[in-house]
Design a protein around this motif. Structure first.
Motif, PDB file in Angstrom:
ATOM      1  N   PHE A   1       0.830  -1.064   0.218  1.00  0.00           N
ATOM      2  CA  PHE A   1       0.081  -0.013   0.070  1.00  0.00           C
ATOM      3  C   PHE A   1       0.852   1.218   0.069  1.00  0.00           C
ATOM      4  O   PHE A   1       1.816   1.204   0.809  1.00  0.00           O
TER       5      PHE A   1
ATOM      6  N   TRP B   1      -5.006  14.250   6.815  1.00  0.00           N
ATOM      7  CA  TRP B   1      -3.774  14.045   7.597  1.00  0.00           C
ATOM      8  C   TRP B   1      -3.162  15.292   7.991  1.00  0.00           C
ATOM      9  O   TRP B   1      -1.960  15.528   8.624  1.00  0.00           O
TER      10      TRP B   1
ATOM     11  N   GLU C   1     -12.522   3.032   4.233  1.00  0.00           N
ATOM     12  CA  GLU C   1     -12.974   2.945   5.573  1.00  0.00           C
ATOM     13  C   GLU C   1     -14.567   4.069   5.699  1.00  0.00           C
ATOM     14  O   GLU C   1     -14.330   4.696   6.612  1.00  0.00           O
TER      15      GLU C   1
ATOM     16  N   HIS D   1      -9.665  -4.478   7.583  1.00  0.00           N
ATOM     17  CA  HIS D   1      -8.564  -3.698   7.908  1.00  0.00           C
ATOM     18  C   HIS D   1      -8.270  -4.087   9.374  1.00  0.00           C
ATOM     19  O   HIS D   1      -8.934  -4.060  10.243  1.00  0.00           O
TER      20      HIS D   1
ATOM     21  N   TYR E   1      -4.802  -3.315  12.615  1.00  0.00           N
ATOM     22  CA  TYR E   1      -3.493  -3.174  12.980  1.00  0.00           C
ATOM     23  C   TYR E   1      -3.610  -3.401  14.355  1.00  0.00           C
ATOM     24  O   TYR E   1      -4.616  -3.289  15.356  1.00  0.00           O
TER      25      TYR E   1
ATOM     26  N   GLU F   1      -5.512  -3.705   4.452  1.00  0.00           N
ATOM     27  CA  GLU F   1      -4.618  -2.814   5.353  1.00  0.00           C
ATOM     28  C   GLU F   1      -4.384  -3.868   6.529  1.00  0.00           C
ATOM     29  O   GLU F   1      -5.364  -4.343   7.321  1.00  0.00           O
TER      30      GLU F   1
ATOM     31  N   TRP G   1       0.787  -1.315  14.284  1.00  0.00           N
ATOM     32  CA  TRP G   1       0.935   0.072  14.118  1.00  0.00           C
ATOM     33  C   TRP G   1       0.208   0.695  15.601  1.00  0.00           C
ATOM     34  O   TRP G   1      -0.480   0.451  16.056  1.00  0.00           O
TER      35      TRP G   1
ATOM     36  N   ILE H   1       4.268   3.327   8.522  1.00  0.00           N
ATOM     37  CA  ILE H   1       4.473   2.006   8.921  1.00  0.00           C
ATOM     38  C   ILE H   1       4.539   0.944   8.037  1.00  0.00           C
ATOM     39  O   ILE H   1       3.924   0.132   7.432  1.00  0.00           O
TER      40      ILE H   1
HETATM   41  O1  AHR Z   1      -2.698   3.020   6.894  1.00  0.00           O
HETATM   42  C1  AHR Z   1      -2.902   4.280   7.704  1.00  0.00           C
HETATM   43  C2  AHR Z   1      -4.404   4.557   7.733  1.00  0.00           C
HETATM   44  O2  AHR Z   1      -5.210   3.573   8.251  1.00  0.00           O
HETATM   45  C3  AHR Z   1      -5.045   4.700   6.316  1.00  0.00           C
HETATM   46  O3  AHR Z   1      -4.975   6.088   5.700  1.00  0.00           O
HETATM   47  C4  AHR Z   1      -6.529   4.309   6.732  1.00  0.00           C
HETATM   48  O4  AHR Z   1      -7.449   3.677   5.710  1.00  0.00           O
HETATM   49  C5  AHR Z   1      -6.505   3.371   8.237  1.00  0.00           C
HETATM   50  O5  AHR Z   1      -7.256   4.114   8.991  1.00  0.00           O
END
Ligand code: AHR
Length: 502
Positions: free
Chosen positions: A27, A99, A175, A244, A246, A294, A298, A356
């Protein structure tokens, strides 16, 4: 004292699935220094004529990544794709609200397509369903994939790209269940817009495959209901639903941290059930597969990110410095994805460079491999072929959140064409080695060509620009294969790749 033991039966006829190579995707988002200062840095000594860093290209090639999701992430939900095409000098600088940075648009769709070719990857393109809608989505497909003779395809040609990019896989937003998302929607709202976007995108190019947004994590309050509603709307128009996740170890509890791939496993099983529930409800013959687009560790950079100044260009956001224990969890997560390769057809390690990421760079300076680089590189290079349904018995432990966690996390991959058999294995035990005993009868005549091991006395050891090789694998593992019986001592806390060949 005797070593703990685990057993495994490998039968080449007990198959999970052929592994879709796109399970080793990654990604690249317009976020932090992933693009600017990562893949692209015109003033860098290794930059090519387009400004792409060749040192980064070489390292990405080591990972053998077949597919790269782009351009976001949260970024895509506020992105005007038109800002990133045409003469660079007339591209606008925009505030990126996702961001809180300034996006210069020096790199856009065409440059990224060029870069992806350089690393032998396909682009998994995302459309903006946050601030934009079906019109921008269909225009982008026309711009990228239509050969010529229409407004947007001719616009691409006028920008110097005579041939269409032919991007095959497309994400319908990102998301959209998350309140932090620009243009956040309810499941019904998203289900409707995703369906209408899917219809017109496929009318422009019927060969594309589409990914609908699942929940942004299993922890979302709307999880499951979101997937069911979104699929209710989109079922006939999409091929995949996204997942997704993390993980982190802020409590510094390694046994619990290494068990987090069990959460990933349940997450995948739940989403499969939801897909099949909607299939049953619709009496459909079609199967929806999973795009785990994803996944990673993280958490290291959460605090330092809060101290960054807003509205700068390419600040050092999400620059997690990965340690040895992170590499072990990434290994467990890769094995989990492979165990579900009958339904997980796409997966993207988030992300690729600086953010990340397995690859780090210094602006104007060096590149180095983070700890998580290694399990990913091994799986991507040696985990091609058919995932086998092994029968495993392993001793187990309980941790804070999980019960019956097997010390051994493992998968076997058979590459019939190359006559190769590879076992990937993590020993989660923090105190002792584990002896893996394996019945591999049909692989008589095979021999161990290499037993790679990633181990380290310091679970917090990390690679940095100054010490880029503090954590790296060695090939001194002691696996042996004789008369169809494989024995392999797996050191405590280790990632192992046992490569066998005829
Ligand atoms: O990968 C970082 C962020 O994590 C992405 O922009 C988002 O889709 C997720 O929350």
């Amino acid at each position: 004292m005797d070593m703990k033991k685990a057993s495994m039966i490998i039968d080449k006829d007990y198959q999970i699935s052929k592994i879709d190579p796109r399970i080793y995707g990654s990604f690249v988002e317009h976020l932090g220094r992933c693009v600017y200062g990562g893949i692209y840095e015109p003033g860098h000594p290794s930059a090519d004529e387009q400004g792409f860093r060749k040192d980064v290209i070489d390292m990405v090639k080591e990972l053998n990544v077949p597919l790269i999701r782009y351009p976001g992430g949260n970024f895509v939900s506020g992105y005007n794709w038109e800002d990133g095409v045409g003469p660079v000098e007339s591209r606008p600088r925009r505030l990126d609200l996702a961001w809180r940075t300034v996006e210069t648009n020096e790199v856009g769709t065409n440059e990224f397509a060029d870069w992806a070719k350089r690393v032998n990857a396909e682009v998994n393109m995302a459309v903006n369903l946050g601030t934009r809608g079906i019109d921008a989505a269909r225009n982008l497909v026309e711009y990228c994939n239509h050969p010529s003779g229409s407004y947007y395809s001719d616009l691409r040609r006028s920008h110097g790209y005579k041939e269409p990019h032919k991007f095959k896989t497309w994400c319908l937003g990102n998301e959209m269940d998350g309140p932090w998302q620009i243009g956040h929607k309810t499941a019904a709202e998203y289900g409707r817009i995703a369906t209408e976007a899917a219809k017109v995108m496929k009318w422009v190019d019927p060969t594309i495959e589409l990914v609908a947004c699942g929940s942004s994590s299993r922890g979302m309050r709307t999880f499951a209901e979101w997937e069911a509603t979104v699929l209710d709307h989109t079922y006939d128009h999409v091929e995949y639903i996204s997942l997704h996740t993390y993980y982190g170890n802020p409590q510094n509890d390694i046994s619990n941290f290494l068990a987090k791939s069990l959460d990933m496993d349940s997450f995948i099983k739940s989403v499969i059930s939801i897909c099949d529930y909607v299939k049953a409800k619709k009496r459909s013959k079609k199967q929806i597969n999973l795009s785990f687009d994803e996944w990673n560790v993280w958490y290291h950079s959460h605090e330092s990110d809060k101290r960054l100044e807003p509205w700068t260009v390419a600040p050092p956001q999400l620059e997690d410095v990965y340690n040895f224990e992170d590499a072990l969890l990434v290994g467990c997560m890769l094995i989990t994805l492979l165990r579900h390769s009958d339904r997980v057809k796409i997966a993207c390690l988030a992300q690729l460079v600086n953010v990340i990421a397995p690859i780090m760079t210094n602006n104007g300076g060096e590149t180095w491999r983070q700890t998580i680089f290694y399990p990913f590189m091994h799986a991507s290079n040696y985990g091609r072929g058919t995932a086998l349904q092994t029968i495993v018995k392993s001793p187990v432990y309980d941790s804070k959140e999980f019960t019956d966690v097997p010390y051994l996390e493992s998968i076997a991959v058979h590459n019939e064409e190359n006559e190769e058999l590879t076992v990937f294995a993590v020993n989660r035990d923090t105190t002792e080695g584990l002896l893996l005993e394996c019945d591999a009868r049909q692989f008589e005549g095979y021999r161990v060509v290499e037993h790679l091991v990633l181990e380290n006395d310091d679970i917090k050891a990390a690679n940095t620009a100054e010490r880029p090789d503090a954590v790296k694998p060695h090939s001194g593992g002691e696996a042996k294969l004789q008369d169809g019986r494989l024995t392999a001592p797996l050191p405590k806390l280790s990632w192992n790749v046992i490569r066998m060949k005829k």
